[in-house]
Design a protein around this motif. Structure first.
Motif, PDB file in Angstrom:
ATOM      1  N   ASN A   1      -9.912   6.303   0.415  1.00 24.39           N
ATOM      2  CA  ASN A   1     -10.380   5.010  -0.072  1.00 24.39           C
ATOM      3  C   ASN A   1     -10.375   4.941  -1.591  1.00 24.39           C
ATOM      4  O   ASN A   1     -11.057   4.119  -2.174  1.00 24.39           O
ATOM      5  CB  ASN A   1     -11.793   4.727   0.443  1.00 24.39           C
ATOM      6  CG  ASN A   1     -12.739   5.885   0.158  1.00 24.39           C
ATOM      7  OD1 ASN A   1     -12.399   6.798  -0.575  1.00 24.39           O
ATOM      8  ND2 ASN A   1     -13.917   5.841   0.736  1.00 24.39           N
ATOM      9  N   GLY A   2      -9.611   5.807  -2.229  1.00 16.80           N
ATOM     10  CA  GLY A   2      -9.607   5.871  -3.665  1.00 16.80           C
ATOM     11  C   GLY A   2     -10.717   6.738  -4.231  1.00 16.80           C
ATOM     12  O   GLY A   2     -10.729   7.031  -5.417  1.00 16.80           O
TER      13      GLY A   2
ATOM     14  N   PRO B   1      -1.491   6.896   5.305  1.00 17.00           N
ATOM     15  CA  PRO B   1      -1.636   6.067   4.100  1.00 17.00           C
ATOM     16  C   PRO B   1      -2.293   6.853   2.969  1.00 17.00           C
ATOM     17  O   PRO B   1      -3.247   7.601   3.180  1.00 17.00           O
ATOM     18  CB  PRO B   1      -2.533   4.914   4.568  1.00 17.00           C
ATOM     19  CG  PRO B   1      -3.311   5.487   5.719  1.00 17.00           C
ATOM     20  CD  PRO B   1      -2.400   6.475   6.391  1.00 17.00           C
ATOM     21  N   ALA B   2      -1.774   6.679   1.764  1.00 20.39           N
ATOM     22  CA  ALA B   2      -2.336   7.290   0.561  1.00 20.39           C
ATOM     23  C   ALA B   2      -2.540   6.195  -0.473  1.00 20.39           C
ATOM     24  O   ALA B   2      -1.606   5.433  -0.756  1.00 20.39           O
ATOM     25  CB  ALA B   2      -1.415   8.379   0.008  1.00 20.39           C
ATOM     26  N   THR B   3      -3.743   6.099  -1.024  1.00 22.35           N
ATOM     27  CA  THR B   3      -4.068   5.027  -1.967  1.00 22.35           C
ATOM     28  C   THR B   3      -3.850   5.432  -3.421  1.00 22.35           C
ATOM     29  O   THR B   3      -3.260   4.687  -4.193  1.00 22.35           O
ATOM     30  CB  THR B   3      -5.510   4.573  -1.779  1.00 22.35           C
ATOM     31  OG1 THR B   3      -6.375   5.714  -1.909  1.00 22.35           O
ATOM     32  CG2 THR B   3      -5.699   3.953  -0.406  1.00 22.35           C
ATOM     33  N   THR B   4      -4.327   6.596  -3.806  1.00 25.64           N
ATOM     34  CA  THR B   4      -4.221   7.012  -5.204  1.00 25.64           C
ATOM     35  C   THR B   4      -3.618   8.396  -5.381  1.00 25.64           C
ATOM     36  O   THR B   4      -3.103   8.704  -6.452  1.00 25.64           O
ATOM     37  CB  THR B   4      -5.608   7.020  -5.878  1.00 25.64           C
ATOM     38  OG1 THR B   4      -6.488   7.869  -5.131  1.00 25.64           O
ATOM     39  CG2 THR B   4      -6.189   5.613  -5.943  1.00 25.64           C
TER      40      THR B   4
ATOM     41  N   GLN C   1      -0.072   2.629  -6.556  1.00 26.84           N
ATOM     42  CA  GLN C   1      -0.358   1.700  -5.470  1.00 26.84           C
ATOM     43  C   GLN C   1      -0.227   2.456  -4.161  1.00 26.84           C
ATOM     44  O   GLN C   1       0.269   3.586  -4.131  1.00 26.84           O
ATOM     45  CB  GLN C   1       0.593   0.502  -5.500  1.00 26.84           C
ATOM     46  CG  GLN C   1       2.056   0.860  -5.356  1.00 26.84           C
ATOM     47  CD  GLN C   1       2.966  -0.313  -5.651  1.00 26.84           C
ATOM     48  OE1 GLN C   1       3.017  -0.808  -6.769  1.00 26.84           O
ATOM     49  NE2 GLN C   1       3.701  -0.763  -4.650  1.00 26.84           N
ATOM     50  N   ALA C   2      -0.684   1.865  -3.092  1.00 24.01           N
ATOM     51  CA  ALA C   2      -0.713   2.555  -1.805  1.00 24.01           C
ATOM     52  C   ALA C   2       0.694   2.762  -1.254  1.00 24.01           C
ATOM     53  O   ALA C   2       1.571   1.893  -1.388  1.00 24.01           O
ATOM     54  CB  ALA C   2      -1.549   1.762  -0.809  1.00 24.01           C
ATOM     55  N   HIS C   3       0.914   3.923  -0.633  1.00 28.34           N
ATOM     56  CA  HIS C   3       2.197   4.262  -0.018  1.00 28.34           C
ATOM     57  C   HIS C   3       1.930   5.051   1.266  1.00 28.34           C
ATOM     58  O   HIS C   3       0.842   5.595   1.468  1.00 28.34           O
ATOM     59  CB  HIS C   3       3.055   5.116  -0.959  1.00 28.34           C
ATOM     60  CG  HIS C   3       3.584   4.375  -2.151  1.00 28.34           C
ATOM     61  ND1 HIS C   3       4.696   3.573  -2.088  1.00 28.34           N
ATOM     62  CD2 HIS C   3       3.142   4.310  -3.420  1.00 28.34           C
ATOM     63  CE1 HIS C   3       4.923   3.052  -3.289  1.00 28.34           C
ATOM     64  NE2 HIS C   3       3.994   3.486  -4.114  1.00 28.34           N
TER      65      HIS C   3
ATOM     66  N   GLN D   1       7.141   0.725  -9.609  1.00 24.52           N
ATOM     67  CA  GLN D   1       6.207   1.690  -9.045  1.00 24.52           C
ATOM     68  C   GLN D   1       6.183   2.926  -9.931  1.00 24.52           C
ATOM     69  O   GLN D   1       7.237   3.460 -10.289  1.00 24.52           O
ATOM     70  CB  GLN D   1       6.612   2.058  -7.610  1.00 24.52           C
ATOM     71  CG  GLN D   1       6.720   0.847  -6.692  1.00 24.52           C
ATOM     72  CD  GLN D   1       7.197   1.197  -5.308  1.00 24.52           C
ATOM     73  OE1 GLN D   1       6.982   2.305  -4.849  1.00 24.52           O
ATOM     74  NE2 GLN D   1       7.845   0.269  -4.639  1.00 24.52           N
TER      75      GLN D   1
ATOM     76  N   ASN E   1      -3.959   3.939 -13.023  1.00 20.78           N
ATOM     77  CA  ASN E   1      -4.449   2.775 -12.285  1.00 20.78           C
ATOM     78  C   ASN E   1      -5.329   1.844 -13.108  1.00 20.78           C
ATOM     79  O   ASN E   1      -5.564   0.703 -12.692  1.00 20.78           O
ATOM     80  CB  ASN E   1      -5.246   3.246 -11.051  1.00 20.78           C
ATOM     81  CG  ASN E   1      -4.374   3.880  -9.999  1.00 20.78           C
ATOM     82  OD1 ASN E   1      -3.747   3.199  -9.204  1.00 20.78           O
ATOM     83  ND2 ASN E   1      -4.329   5.208  -9.980  1.00 20.78           N
TER      84      ASN E   1
END
Length: 242
Positions: free
Chosen positions: A2-3, A23-26, A43-45, A83, A119
């Motif tokens: 969640n960051g 999912p990866a946020t940071t 950004q999320a990837h 990106q 970020n």
């Protein structure tokens, strides 16, 4: 996740290729007993490690056929996007890292700093038609001093600030991320002590209060010389009157 936290994932060979992406946020990282390779994301990837020593990041994906979920066709109108990534390689000493019963991967302090720069870049916006260089210089050199393990989430004026009375109220939100101590020579603890005068050494503060994150409820009033204790993974909010 969640960051704020990074969840450890385990590779299962029986899963399909689609089931191996998360999912990866940071941040995404792979490590062994001696090295940690981190990829910091802007950004999320979707991220996967389908083989030892391999880290795969999906930059984009598209559907060529109908998925029967409302699209009624594939996606063909792709847009070019910018990106940014940062690679960080850190040495560590974990001879029994596979036996550690920990579900969270704690980034290092350097990783937190690089992620914050990636970020949360400094953006200066001037509303006047003519650029006031002195005003921009004063903004960039704001007398705000915090420890290396405390992140300033927000510092903004409050709407109900009374300018006619000469008093201005500001909202200050601080966050202390959890940092891995093995990757730094600095003395870090689970909590940080700081004072209001150390954060704003050149500003005359008339009142400071601790508030909820929404700034709807006042929790307590704090003296200018009181010590503020911020524990790891904690987010605190203060209203400052000058």
């Amino acid at each position: 996740m969640n960051g704020l936290q990074v969840v450890k994932r385990v590779r299962y060979p029986t899963l399909s290729d689609g089931g191996k992406f998360y999912p990866a946020t940071t941040l995404a990282a792979i490590q062994d007993e001696g090295t940690r390779l981190s990829v910091l994301l802007s950004q999320a990837h979707a991220v996967s490690s389908r083989a030892p020593g391999e880290l795969e990041i999906l930059l984009d994906r598209s559907l060529t056929t109908d998925d029967h979920r409302g699209l009624s066709g594939g996606i063909t109108s792709l847009r070019v996007t910018s990106q940014n990534f940062k690679l960080l390689i850190e040495q560590q000493n974990r001879p029994h890292w596979e036996e550690e019963d920990v579900h969270l991967l704690i980034p290092s302090l350097k990783s937190h700093h690089l992620s914050s720069r990636l970020n949360h870049p400094l953006v200066v916006m001037v509303s006047e038609p003519q650029l006031d260089v002195n005003a921009v210089e004063r903004y960039v050199k704001l007398p705000l001093t915090t420890p290396c393990d405390v992140h300033v989430v927000s510092l903004r004026p409050l709407q109900h600030s009374v300018a006619s009375s000469g008093r201005f109220d500001y909202a200050l939100v601080l966050h202390k991320p959890a940092a891995e101590l093995q990757h730094t020579n600095q003395s870090l603890t689970d909590y940080t002590k700081l004072t209001v005068t150390s954060i704003f050494p050149a500003i005359n503060i008339t009142k400071i209060s601790k508030y909820s994150i929404s700034f709807m409820n006042e929790l307590e009033q704090i003296s200018n010389f009181s010590t503020l204790n911020i524990t790891a993974m904690d987010i605190v909010a203060y209203k400052i009157s000058v």
